[in-house]
Write an enzyme that holds these catalytic residues in place. Structure first.
Site, PDB file in Angstrom:
ATOM      1  CG  PHE A  52      -2.046  -0.582   0.967  1.00 53.36           C
ATOM      2  CD1 PHE A  52      -3.264  -0.084  -0.047  1.00 53.36           C
ATOM      3  CD2 PHE A  52      -2.945  -1.921   2.155  1.00 53.36           C
ATOM      4  CE1 PHE A  52      -4.667  -0.836  -0.229  1.00 53.36           C
ATOM      5  CE2 PHE A  52      -3.864  -2.607   1.389  1.00 53.36           C
ATOM      6  CZ  PHE A  52      -4.239  -1.731   0.826  1.00 53.36           C
ATOM      7  N   GLY A  53       2.030   1.205  -0.466  1.00 53.37           N
ATOM      8  CA  GLY A  53       3.271   1.845  -0.469  1.00 53.37           C
ATOM      9  C   GLY A  53       4.389   2.177  -0.236  1.00 53.37           C
ATOM     10  NE  ARG A  54       7.540   7.386  -0.342  1.00 56.28           N
ATOM     11  CZ  ARG A  54       7.986   7.944   0.300  1.00 56.28           C
ATOM     12  NH1 ARG A  54       9.524   7.970   0.134  1.00 56.28           N
ATOM     13  NH2 ARG A  54       7.706   9.251   0.024  1.00 56.28           N
ATOM     14  CB  VAL A  55       8.921   0.986   4.614  1.00 54.88           C
ATOM     15  CG1 VAL A  55       9.468   0.570   5.982  1.00 54.88           C
ATOM     16  CG2 VAL A  55       7.820  -0.290   4.765  1.00 54.88           C
ATOM     17  CE  LYS A  70       2.423  -0.439   5.877  1.00 53.93           C
ATOM     18  NZ  LYS A  70       1.557  -1.530   5.971  1.00 53.93           N
ATOM     19  CG  ASP A 165      -3.626 -10.986   4.145  1.00 56.03           C
ATOM     20  OD1 ASP A 165      -3.887 -11.828   3.380  1.00 56.03           O
ATOM     21  OD2 ASP A 165      -2.788 -10.093   4.363  1.00 56.03           O
TER      22      ASP A 165
END
Length: 166
Positions: A52-55, A70, A165
């Site tokens: 869902f994005g980046r870290v 995050k 998951d």
């Protein structure tokens, strides 16, 4: 309008300078209990892309410790109708507190475009990636990971949290 909608008002926002240019990150709310405090002038570097994005790898200049930030883009979350997933992630990580085999959430905050989660830094990558690199684990390593995962799942299930998951 949900608090995670793009353009929603910022909460507890203080700008920080990232290392090497790029976008700024937002600090952890001042006075929040239990965890590192981000102050003006602290830096972040080391983008890693996620679902869902980046870290971002963040170094806190006052204690020279490293953490993960995050960065979740609100527009992407809203486009995929996944606001409840992000809210659930924040709630679950908040409820889990401290456990040696579960990443720790120190704070969650947002600006008009992103939601930020300040997390403990876990080096070494995902277990799936490690297996792909090595082909297989030696039995003692496999046993360690199996027990580690089992203890984390038991801790979560004892608190009414189901991880789907795995």
């Amino acid at each position: 309008m949900s608090a995670l909608q793009p353009g929603a008002p910022a909460t507890n926002e203080r700008r920080l300078e990232p290392v090497g240019g790029g976008r700024q990150v937002v600090s952890r709310p001042s006075g929040a209990a239990d965890g590192p405090e981000m102050a003006e002038g602290q830096r972040a570097d080391g983008d890693r892309k996620g679902g869902f994005g980046r870290v971002i790898l963040a170094e806190f200049l006052d204690d020279r410790m490293f953490y993960a930030v995050k960065v979740i883009e609100k527009r992407q979350v809203c486009d995929l109708l996944s606001v409840s997933h992000v809210e659930s992630e924040i709630r679950c990580l908040s409820e889990l507190g401290r456990h040696p085999f579960i990443v720790r959430l120190f704070g969650a905050f947002q600006d008009a475009h992103n939601v930020y989660l300040l997390l403990s830094l876990c080096l070494g990558g995902e277990v799936f990636r490690r297996v792909a690199e090595l082909g297989r684990f030696e039995p003692p390593v496999a046993k360690f990971y199996a027990v580690e995962i089992g203890l984390a799942l038991r801790f979560m299930h004892d608190r009414g949290i189901v991880y789907r998951d795995l």
